[in-house]
Design an enzyme around this catalytic site. Structure first.
Site, PDB file in Angstrom:
ATOM      1  CG  ASP A 271      -2.211   0.804   0.951  1.00 47.77           C
ATOM      2  OD1 ASP A 271      -3.219   0.180   0.582  1.00 47.77           O
ATOM      3  OD2 ASP A 271      -2.195   2.044   1.080  1.00 47.77           O
TER       4      ASP A 271
ATOM      5  CG  ASP B  85       3.104   5.916  -6.027  1.00 50.70           C
ATOM      6  OD1 ASP B  85       2.184   5.365  -6.685  1.00 50.70           O
ATOM      7  OD2 ASP B  85       3.357   7.128  -6.072  1.00 50.70           O
ATOM      8  CB  VAL B  86       0.681   0.812  -7.914  1.00 52.81           C
ATOM      9  CG1 VAL B  86       0.445  -0.118  -6.737  1.00 52.81           C
ATOM     10  CG2 VAL B  86      -0.459   1.814  -8.079  1.00 52.81           C
TER      11      VAL B  86
ATOM     12  CB  SER C  59     -14.874  -0.480 -11.987  1.00 54.20           C
ATOM     13  OG  SER C  59     -16.111   0.112 -11.668  1.00 54.20           O
TER      14      SER C  59
ATOM     15  CE1 TYR D 271     -12.218   3.862 -10.038  1.00 61.62           C
ATOM     16  CE2 TYR D 271     -14.350   3.374 -11.017  1.00 61.62           C
ATOM     17  CZ  TYR D 271     -13.343   3.067 -10.117  1.00 61.62           C
ATOM     18  OH  TYR D 271     -13.479   1.963  -9.300  1.00 61.62           O
TER      19      TYR D 271
ATOM     20  CE  LYS E  93     -11.050   0.526 -11.369  1.00 65.30           C
ATOM     21  NZ  LYS E  93      -9.920  -0.227 -10.775  1.00 65.30           N
TER      22      LYS E  93
HETATM   23  P1  NAP Z   1     -10.244   2.056  -1.111  1.00 64.74           P
HETATM   24  O1  NAP Z   1     -11.027   1.641   0.099  1.00 64.74           O
HETATM   25  O2  NAP Z   1     -10.068   3.504  -1.373  1.00 64.74           O
HETATM   26  O3  NAP Z   1      -8.799   1.337  -1.035  1.00 64.74           O
HETATM   27  C1  NAP Z   1      -7.837   1.572  -2.038  1.00 64.74           C
HETATM   28  C2  NAP Z   1      -6.463   1.341  -1.471  1.00 64.74           C
HETATM   29  O4  NAP Z   1      -5.522   1.597  -2.534  1.00 64.74           O
HETATM   30  C3  NAP Z   1      -6.116   2.281  -0.320  1.00 64.74           C
HETATM   31  O5  NAP Z   1      -5.540   1.565   0.742  1.00 64.74           O
HETATM   32  C4  NAP Z   1      -5.128   3.237  -0.964  1.00 64.74           C
HETATM   33  O6  NAP Z   1      -4.144   3.735  -0.071  1.00 64.74           O
HETATM   34  C5  NAP Z   1      -4.448   2.364  -1.984  1.00 64.74           C
HETATM   35  N1  NAP Z   1      -3.768   3.159  -3.004  1.00 64.74           N
HETATM   36  C6  NAP Z   1      -4.218   4.274  -3.635  1.00 64.74           C
HETATM   37  N2  NAP Z   1      -3.294   4.751  -4.470  1.00 64.74           N
HETATM   38  C7  NAP Z   1      -2.222   3.921  -4.375  1.00 64.74           C
HETATM   39  C8  NAP Z   1      -0.945   3.899  -4.993  1.00 64.74           C
HETATM   40  N3  NAP Z   1      -0.569   4.846  -5.873  1.00 64.74           N
HETATM   41  N4  NAP Z   1      -0.087   2.913  -4.659  1.00 64.74           N
HETATM   42  C9  NAP Z   1      -0.431   1.968  -3.757  1.00 64.74           C
HETATM   43  N5  NAP Z   1      -1.634   1.939  -3.131  1.00 64.74           N
HETATM   44  C10 NAP Z   1      -2.517   2.917  -3.435  1.00 64.74           C
HETATM   45  O7  NAP Z   1     -10.863   1.434  -2.423  1.00 64.74           O
HETATM   46  P2  NAP Z   1     -11.745   0.099  -2.656  1.00 64.74           P
HETATM   47  O8  NAP Z   1     -13.150   0.506  -2.756  1.00 64.74           O
HETATM   48  O9  NAP Z   1     -11.325  -0.965  -1.723  1.00 64.74           O
HETATM   49  O10 NAP Z   1     -11.278  -0.228  -4.142  1.00 64.74           O
HETATM   50  C11 NAP Z   1     -10.289  -1.196  -4.452  1.00 64.74           C
HETATM   51  C12 NAP Z   1     -10.273  -1.389  -5.961  1.00 64.74           C
HETATM   52  O11 NAP Z   1     -11.574  -1.821  -6.396  1.00 64.74           O
HETATM   53  C13 NAP Z   1      -9.967  -0.110  -6.751  1.00 64.74           C
HETATM   54  O12 NAP Z   1      -9.215  -0.423  -7.896  1.00 64.74           O
HETATM   55  C14 NAP Z   1     -11.347   0.377  -7.137  1.00 64.74           C
HETATM   56  O13 NAP Z   1     -11.309   1.207  -8.261  1.00 64.74           O
HETATM   57  C15 NAP Z   1     -12.043  -0.945  -7.413  1.00 64.74           C
HETATM   58  N6  NAP Z   1     -13.501  -0.888  -7.374  1.00 64.74           N
HETATM   59  C16 NAP Z   1     -14.162  -0.484  -6.249  1.00 64.74           C
HETATM   60  C17 NAP Z   1     -15.554  -0.449  -6.246  1.00 64.74           C
HETATM   61  C18 NAP Z   1     -16.352  -0.017  -5.048  1.00 64.74           C
HETATM   62  O14 NAP Z   1     -17.581   0.131  -5.165  1.00 64.74           O
HETATM   63  N7  NAP Z   1     -15.738   0.192  -3.886  1.00 64.74           N
HETATM   64  C19 NAP Z   1     -16.259  -0.800  -7.389  1.00 64.74           C
HETATM   65  C20 NAP Z   1     -15.539  -1.210  -8.517  1.00 64.74           C
HETATM   66  C21 NAP Z   1     -14.168  -1.253  -8.497  1.00 64.74           C
HETATM   67  P3  NAP Z   1      -4.344   5.150   0.704  1.00 64.74           P
HETATM   68  O15 NAP Z   1      -5.722   5.084   1.327  1.00 64.74           O
HETATM   69  O16 NAP Z   1      -3.211   5.164   1.659  1.00 64.74           O
HETATM   70  O17 NAP Z   1      -4.275   6.196  -0.361  1.00 64.74           O
END
Ligand code: NAP
Length: 246
Positions: A39, A62-63, A141, A154, A158
Site C-alpha cells: 500500500d 506507490d504503484v 469496475s 475512472y 477501468k
Molecule cells: P479504497 O477503500 O479507497 O482502497 C484503495 C487502497 O488503494 C487504499 O488503501 C489506498 O491507499 C491504496 N492506493 C491508492 N493509491 C495507491 C498507490 N498509488 N499505490 C499503492 N496503493 C494505493 O478502495 P476500494 O473501494 O477498496 O477499491 C479497491 C479497488 O476496487 C480499486 O481499484 C477500485 O477502483 C475498485 N472498485 C471499487 C468499487 C467499489 O464500489 N468500492 C467498485 C468497482 C471497483 P491510501 O488510502 O493510503 O491512499
C-alpha cells in the site's frame, strides 16, 4: 495452513491496507497463501498484515512508480521464494463533471489504475513466465463497462484495464501465466463511503439484488481466479455486481 486452495503459494495484493484489497489479502491468506500486503501507506499495510498473522509481508509502494513496483516483487520473491499470484487492486477516484475535471484529476486516475496495473502486470509476468506458472488478477469496475457520469477518467481507466488484461492474457497464455479481471459494481468500502449518501442510495436502488456488495464478495471472485479452480480461464472478466448491467 495446509490443504487450502493456495497452500504454499505466494501472493502480492496492492492497495491492501483497507477495503477490497484487505478482504482479498485476508481471503488468499485464509487459503494458505503467503501474502505481501502492498500500500501507499506502509504503516497501514503493517497494521493490516498484523491482523492477518503469520506469513505476511507489509510493503510500502506507490504503484505508479516503476522502481517501487519492481522492488516490491523482488522483495516478495526473496522473502517467500516465489510469486504465484499478483493482484492489481490499488485505486483512487477523482470524480468531477467534464466541465470541472482538471488534467491533474485525469492523470492521477490514469496513473494509479492504468499505469499502475500495467507496471504490475509487466513486473509480475516477468517473474511468472520464468517459473512457467502464475495468476494475475486486475481490478476493473462495472464503471468501465457502462461509463458513469462524473467519472470520465475512472471509466476510461477501468475499460483500459480490460484491454490490457486481454492483451496480456494472449501474450502470456503459452507461458502458463493467466491474466483475468474482475468488475465489481457498488461495493461498501471507504472509497464508496466517501460518496454523498443520496447518490449511494440511488445507485444501490438500481442494483437488482437491492443492496451494495461487501468486499468479501469481490474477494471470493479474486480467490477463484487466483487458484487452480480457474485453471482453464484467461482473459476473462468476472462481473461482481449483484446483477447490475447484465
Ligand atoms: P479504497 O477503500 O479507497 O482502497 C484503495 C487502497 O488503494 C487504499 O488503501 C489506498 O491507499 C491504496 N492506493 C491508492 N493509491 C495507491 C498507490 N498509488 N499505490 C499503492 N496503493 C494505493 O478502495 P476500494 O473501494 O477498496 O477499491 C479497491 C479497488 O476496487 C480499486 O481499484 C477500485 O477502483 C475498485 N472498485 C471499487 C468499487 C467499489 O464500489 N468500492 C467498485 C468497482 C471497483 P491510501 O488510502 O493510503 O491512499
Amino acid at each position: 495452513m495446509t490443504g487450502g486452495l493456495l497452500s504454499g503459494r505466494a501472493a502480492v495484493v496492492t492497495g491492501a491496507a483497507q477495503g477490497i484489497g484487505l478482504a482479498i489479502a485476508r481471503s488468499l491468506h485464509a487459503q494458505g497463501a503467503k501474502v505481501a500486503l502492498v500500500d501507499l501507506d506502509g504503516d497501514r499495510a503493517g497494521q493490516a498484515a498484523a491482523e492477518l498473522g503469520g506469513a505476511v509481508l507489509p510493503l510500502a509502494c506507490d504503484v505508479t512508480d516503476e522502481e517501487s513496483m519492481d522492488t516490491v516483487l523482488r522483495r516478495t520473491v526473496e522473502e517467500f521464494g516465489s510469486l504465484d499470484v499478483h493482484v492489481n487492486n490499488a485505486g483512487i477516484t477523482r470524480d468531477a463533471s467534464l466541465r470541472k475535471m482538471t488534467v491533474q484529476d485525469f492523470e492521477a486516475v490514469m496513473d494509479v489504475h492504468l499505469k499502475g496495473t500495467w507496471l504490475g502486470v509487466r513486473a509480475a509476468s516477468a517473474i511468472m513466465r520464468e517459473a512457467g506458472r502464475g495468476s494475475i488478477v486486475n481490478m476493473s469496475s462495472l464503471s468501465g463497462k457502462s461509463g458513469n457520469p462524473g467519472q470520465t477518467n475512472y471509466s476510461a481507466a477501468k475499460a483500459g484495464i480490460v484491454g490490457l488484461t486481454k492483451a496480456a492474457a494472449k501474450e502470456l497464455a503459452h507461458k502458463g501465466v493467466r491474466v483475468n479481471a474482475v468488475q465489481p459494481g457498488l461495493i461498501r468500502t471507504p472509497m464508496t463511503e466517501a460518496m454523498p449518501s443520496d447518490v449511494f442510495a440511488e445507485r444501490e436502488a438500481g442494483v437488482p439484488m437491492k443492496r451494495a456488495g461487501e468486499p468479501d464478495e469481490v474477494a471470493g471472485a479474486v480467490l477463484f481466479l487466483a487458484s487452480d479452480l480457474s485453471s482453464y480461464m484467461t482473459g476473462a472478466v468476472l462481473e461482481v455486481g449483484g446483477g447490475r448491467l447484465m
